[in-house]
Design a protein around this motif. Structure first.
Motif, short mmCIF file in Angstrom:
data_model
loop_
_atom_site.label_atom_id
_atom_site.label_comp_id
_atom_site.label_asym_id
_atom_site.label_seq_id
_atom_site.Cartn_x
_atom_site.Cartn_y
_atom_site.Cartn_z
N GLY A 1 42.01 -16.42 13.25
CA GLY A 1 41.14 -17.14 13.52
C GLY A 1 39.85 -17.03 12.39
N SER A 2 38.65 -17.34 12.68
CA SER A 2 37.88 -17.91 11.34
C SER A 2 36.43 -17.01 12.62
CB SER A 2 37.43 -18.88 10.87
OG SER A 2 38.34 -19.38 9.76
N VAL A 3 35.42 -16.71 11.52
CA VAL A 3 33.56 -16.65 11.84
C VAL A 3 32.73 -17.10 11.18
CG1 VAL A 3 33.68 -15.16 11.27
CG2 VAL A 3 32.69 -15.23 12.87
N ARG A 4 31.91 -18.07 12.24
CA ARG A 4 31.10 -18.80 11.01
C ARG A 4 29.65 -17.97 10.97
NH1 ARG A 4 30.09 -24.10 8.51
NH2 ARG A 4 28.25 -24.71 8.07
N VAL A 5 29.08 -17.46 10.30
CA VAL A 5 27.41 -16.71 10.41
C VAL A 5 26.62 -16.97 8.78
CG1 VAL A 5 28.39 -14.72 8.66
CG2 VAL A 5 26.86 -14.12 10.29
N GLU A 6 25.42 -16.72 10.19
CA GLU A 6 24.16 -17.25 8.71
C GLU A 6 23.33 -16.44 8.85
OE1 GLU A 6 22.17 -20.40 11.43
OE2 GLU A 6 24.17 -21.92 10.95
N VAL A 7 23.26 -16.01 7.76
CA VAL A 7 21.89 -14.88 7.45
C VAL A 7 20.97 -15.10 6.05
CG1 VAL A 7 22.54 -11.86 6.43
CG2 VAL A 7 24.34 -13.28 7.01
N GLU A 8 19.52 -14.71 7.19
CA GLU A 8 18.50 -14.81 5.85
C GLU A 8 17.77 -13.25 5.77
OE1 GLU A 8 15.44 -16.45 9.11
OE2 GLU A 8 16.37 -18.77 9.19
N TRP A 9 17.42 -13.25 4.49
CA TRP A 9 16.96 -11.86 4.01
C TRP A 9 15.85 -12.24 2.52
CZ3 TRP A 9 21.03 -15.02 1.61
CH2 TRP A 9 20.95 -14.91 0.28
N GLU A 10 15.71 -11.07 1.89
CA GLU A 10 14.96 -11.15 1.65
C GLU A 10 14.57 -9.55 0.01
OE1 GLU A 10 10.42 -12.55 2.44
OE2 GLU A 10 11.08 -10.59 2.58
N THR A 11 15.12 -9.73 -0.74
CA THR A 11 15.45 -8.96 -1.83
C THR A 11 14.59 -9.12 -3.19
OG1 THR A 11 17.98 -9.56 -2.04
CG2 THR A 11 17.35 -8.55 -4.12
N LEU A 12 13.87 -7.11 -2.87
CA LEU A 12 12.94 -6.84 -3.85
C LEU A 12 13.56 -6.77 -4.88
CD1 LEU A 12 10.35 -6.23 -4.03
CD2 LEU A 12 10.04 -3.61 -3.45
N LEU A 13 12.99 -7.16 -6.32
CA LEU A 13 14.06 -6.73 -7.46
C LEU A 13 13.01 -5.58 -7.92
CD1 LEU A 13 14.28 -10.24 -9.01
CD2 LEU A 13 16.30 -8.41 -7.95
N PRO A 14 14.34 -4.31 -8.26
CA PRO A 14 13.55 -3.18 -8.87
C PRO A 14 12.89 -3.45 -10.64
CG PRO A 14 15.73 -2.67 -9.26
CD PRO A 14 15.36 -4.45 -8.14
N ARG A 15 12.40 -2.48 -10.78
CA ARG A 15 12.49 -2.59 -12.84
C ARG A 15 14.08 -1.85 -12.60
NH1 ARG A 15 8.08 0.74 -17.04
NH2 ARG A 15 9.92 0.68 -19.01
N THR A 16 14.57 -2.66 -13.64
CA THR A 16 15.66 -2.57 -14.25
C THR A 16 16.08 -1.03 -14.54
OG1 THR A 16 15.34 -4.95 -15.59
CG2 THR A 16 17.18 -3.29 -16.40
N PHE A 17 16.80 -1.20 -13.89
CA PHE A 17 17.48 0.20 -13.27
C PHE A 17 19.17 0.55 -13.96
CE2 PHE A 17 18.75 4.18 -11.57
CZ PHE A 17 17.95 5.56 -11.62
N HIS A 18 20.20 -0.23 -13.04
CA HIS A 18 21.35 -0.42 -13.54
C HIS A 18 22.48 -1.51 -12.72
CE1 HIS A 18 25.16 2.38 -12.99
NE2 HIS A 18 25.12 1.56 -14.44
N ARG A 19 22.33 -2.79 -13.88
CA ARG A 19 22.95 -3.46 -13.53
C ARG A 19 21.91 -4.42 -12.92
NH1 ARG A 19 27.53 0.62 -10.59
NH2 ARG A 19 29.08 0.68 -12.49
N MET A 20 21.17 -4.26 -12.68
CA MET A 20 20.39 -5.50 -11.53
C MET A 20 18.64 -4.71 -12.17
SD MET A 20 20.44 -4.71 -7.86
CE MET A 20 18.76 -6.01 -7.16
N GLY A 21 17.67 -6.06 -11.77
CA GLY A 21 16.39 -5.99 -12.12
C GLY A 21 15.60 -6.89 -12.81
N ARG A 22 14.07 -6.19 -12.73
CA ARG A 22 13.33 -7.03 -13.68
C ARG A 22 13.19 -6.50 -14.83
NH1 ARG A 22 8.76 -4.79 -11.84
NH2 ARG A 22 8.90 -3.64 -10.16
N TRP A 23 12.62 -7.49 -16.11
CA TRP A 23 11.86 -6.86 -17.25
C TRP A 23 10.51 -7.10 -18.02
CZ3 TRP A 23 9.61 -2.07 -19.16
CH2 TRP A 23 9.42 -2.59 -20.21
#
Length: 681
Positions: free
Chosen positions: A114-136
């Protein structure tokens, strides 16, 4: 599984807002009672996340970055706004978040098939670049940025918190992702882009599509330049690959270096493992060496200092290593939480093989290479001299203890330069020696096959990356590099686009070893190298030769009734029966494997023996016309994992002249260092 995602970047707020629709099919034999998501950005939300608490107490650099993040308040996080099923059932209030894991109970179980269909809403706050992700500044690395489903198996969900040294595990699927950012930003991502569309408020959007991938990453940068090249060599003549290099303006001179390195990776893997199966690959060169190299499907990051000497081959090595993850992390999607070595370790071995083939050592005088090597070590580690109660620390005097971007312990340049990755005249094998040195420091701490959270602090890299590299090098020398390449090729062919385990990989290795070395106990060999903590070390413990004269004394009679044979008289001077030689070999390490012994005699004669290595030592004796000249255990150097090659051989007579040139060069550099130090006062 499929993801349909719409997301937008607000650079001023360092915020990504998105919504996703996921269709997940239960391909197991067990009913699925709930959904479990990874919320990776929460790892960077506070000082007590599982990730942050996993930072080693001795990792002063990372702890300093954490302290800066706390002072600035430049945290990252993920806020889940809504979770709904396609029939409208709102599951938001049921969702429970624990650190980086979200559990969502379902109204009813999803049966097998069987299958499931799910919808998600979210917000991601990007950190100062730390490890593998972020902003600079104006650069955004938007990675592990959306609520991502874990892997459901017959025994339930495979999901763990995001540990300091763990990476990722997810199911293959298709992605349709529409990204929106301000028009002045360059955007690149996993997948193949469609046409760009201008939107309200000065934004621009583009839709990327990707198939047979298990993650999606993207970048946005308002200053970046893009260099492109299409590779059509070898097996790619009918399926060319577009290489996209996203870089800062000051990195223009690296364009041919990085594009050339990716081409070398495509060529090696295409000829010896499997042609790269996707139409494009994106290289994201992080500004100012931030964030580190990291892999995602069809996209990877590199991380280099703003300036590097031309003889430093680290950019090529990092590029090839991250490209290699497209195979060992991407195409064969192993569980990096439980078995990180299957990606990082295997990839480290293949990366070094490509470096040795594509960038062979320069010809030249080894003495010149030694000079440059020592200079590089000074640049990398700094110069400290103990002067009674004081320490003369040259890098502190010169003011290069730290950079604006990160603290650096030692290092006269203000950033690390590994002397093992330098293209120096007359010196080679640096990559292998680097791995062996790193492995030797932690040789007995953990088996290679250890989960990411189970390593003794400080030993993760030396075991996962370096011990695996050295173990595979050992196996390659034992069975032949071509045979090992064949095993790697078979492993990828057999398990591509699935989730193989360590036992799957070792089974393929055992099969290859059995074909190449029928007399070798392949199971014991492979298991000791990968599943144990024993050290591999063989030694020639002693080598002695002595004159053998005719026997003296009263020799027993050969038959009853006869008296003893009188040999009490002194032998005739100068008349020798020959020489007796004794060689004692030892096994200081715990790993038990057969090993060869080669004994050379002064008249040119050689004797080769094979010792099963089961006992901790063995004595060999010979009666020959000449004295022994030398004895060598493992003369072909098959056991790359041998921790101490210096004890593998002995000569009967010492040869002090061999070390004289090295001593003179060392004294020369010590004299120059002292002269430099004295000139500062």
């Amino acid at each position: 599984m499929s993801y349909d995602i719409e997301a937008s970047l607000d650079p001023g707020r360092s915020l990504v807002s998105g919504r996703e629709t996921i269709v997940y099919r239960n391909a197991t034999r067990s009913p699925m009672q709930d959904l479990k998501f990874h919320l990776y950005p929460n790892a960077f939300s506070n000082t007590h996340s599982t990730y942050m608490r996993g930072i080693s107490w001795s990792d002063e650099t990372t702890l300093a970055r954490l302290g800066r993040m706390a002072r600035e308040g430049s945290w990252g996080s993920m806020k889940v706004g809504a979770v709904r099923l396609s029939d409208g059932a709102d599951l938001t209030s049921r969702a429970i978040i624990d650190d980086t894991v979200m559990s969502v109970p379902l109204p009813g179980p999803v049966p097998p098939g069987g299958s499931v269909r799910v919808e998600v809403e979210w917000e991601t706050l990007l950190p100062r670049t730390f490890h593998r992700m972020g902003r600079w500044g104006g650069h955004f690395d938007i990675m592990q940025w959306f609520p991502k489903l874990a892997v459901f198996t017959d025994t339930g969900w495979k999901i763990y918190p995001f540990y300091r040294y763990s990476e990722f595990f997810a199911d293959f699927g298709t992605f349709k992702v529409t990204l929106s950012a301000p028009r002045e930003y360059v955007v690149e991502a996993t997948g193949v882009p469609g046409e760009t569309r201008d939107g309200p408020g000065g934004t621009r959007s583009v839709t990327y599509r990707a198939e047979d991938v298990h993650d999606f990453a993207w970048i946005a940068d308002r200053n970046a330049l893009i260099a492109r090249r299409v590779y059509r060599g070898g097996p790619y003549a009918s399926a060319p690959v577009e290489i996209v290099y996203v870089h800062q303006p000051y990195r223009r001179r690296m364009v041919p270096v990085i594009l050339g390195a990716v081409e070398e990776g495509l060529r090696f893997y295409g000829e010896r493992i499997l042609p790269y199966p996707y139409p494009r690959i994106v290289v994201d060169d992080l500004p100012m060496g931030l964030g580190g190299g990291m892999e995602y499907p069809m996209l990877f990051t590199t991380s280099m200092a703003w300036f590097l000497p031309r003889f430093d081959t680290a950019p090529q090595e990092v590029t090839l290593h991250e490209f290699g993850h497209q195979y060992w992390y991407g195409i064969v999607a192993t569980n990096e939480f439980e078995e990180p070595w299957l990606d990082e370790g295997v990839n480290s071995y293949v990366t070094r093989r490509i470096m040795e083939r594509a960038y062979p050592p320069r010809a030249g005088r080894t003495a010149d290479g030694l000079h440059a090597y020592i200079a590089a070590r000074l640049l990398d580690e700094g110069l400290e001299a103990k002067l009674g109660p004081l320490t003369l620390d040259l890098d502190q005097i010169l003011g290069f203890r730290a950079t604006p971007f990160r603290p650096v312990e030692g290092g006269l340049l203000g950033y690390p330069v590994s002397a093992f990755f330098l293209d120096l005249p007359g010196m080679g094998d640096g990559g292998f020696l680097y791995s062996k040195q790193a492995y030797a420091a932690v040789a007995r701490d953990n088996p290679i096959a250890t989960p990411s959270w189970g390593f003794r602090p400080g030993s993760y890299t030396g075991i996962v990356y370096d011990k695996t590299d050295v173990a595979l090098e050992t196996l390659g020398r034992l069975i032949g590099k071509d045979e090992l390449d064949g095993a790697l090729r078979e492993y990828v062919r057999r398990f591509r686009f699935t989730h193989p385990t360590g036992e799957d990989f070792l089974t393929v290795l055992r099969e290859a070893a059995a074909r190449a070395r029928p007399g070798l106990d392949t199971r014991s060999c492979v298991d000791q190298l990968f599943n144990g903590t024993g050290r591999l070390d063989f030694a020639v413990a002693s080598l002695r030769s002595r004159e053998t004269n005719e026997p003296r004394g009263l020799l027993p009679a050969p038959r009853a009734g006869l008296g003893p044979i009188d040999r009490r008289a002194a032998p005739v001077p100068g008349k020798l029966a020959g020489y007796e030689t004794e060689v004692i070999v030892a096994r200081p390490g715990e790993i038990v494997l057969p090993v060869d012994l080669l004994v050379r005699f002064e008249n040119g004669e050689q004797v080769r023996e094979t010792w099963d290595g089961r006992a901790t030592w063995k004595r060999f004796t010979y009666e020959k016309e000449a004295r022994a000249a030398s004895a060598v255990v493992d003369p072909e150097g098959l056991y790359a994992m041998d921790l101490d090659r210096n004890n593998n051989s002995l000569t009967l007579d010492s040869h002090r002249a061999a070390i004289a040139p090295l001593v003179l060069h060392w004294l020369f550099w010590v004299q120059n260092d002292l002269l430099l130090a004295s000139s500062l006062f």
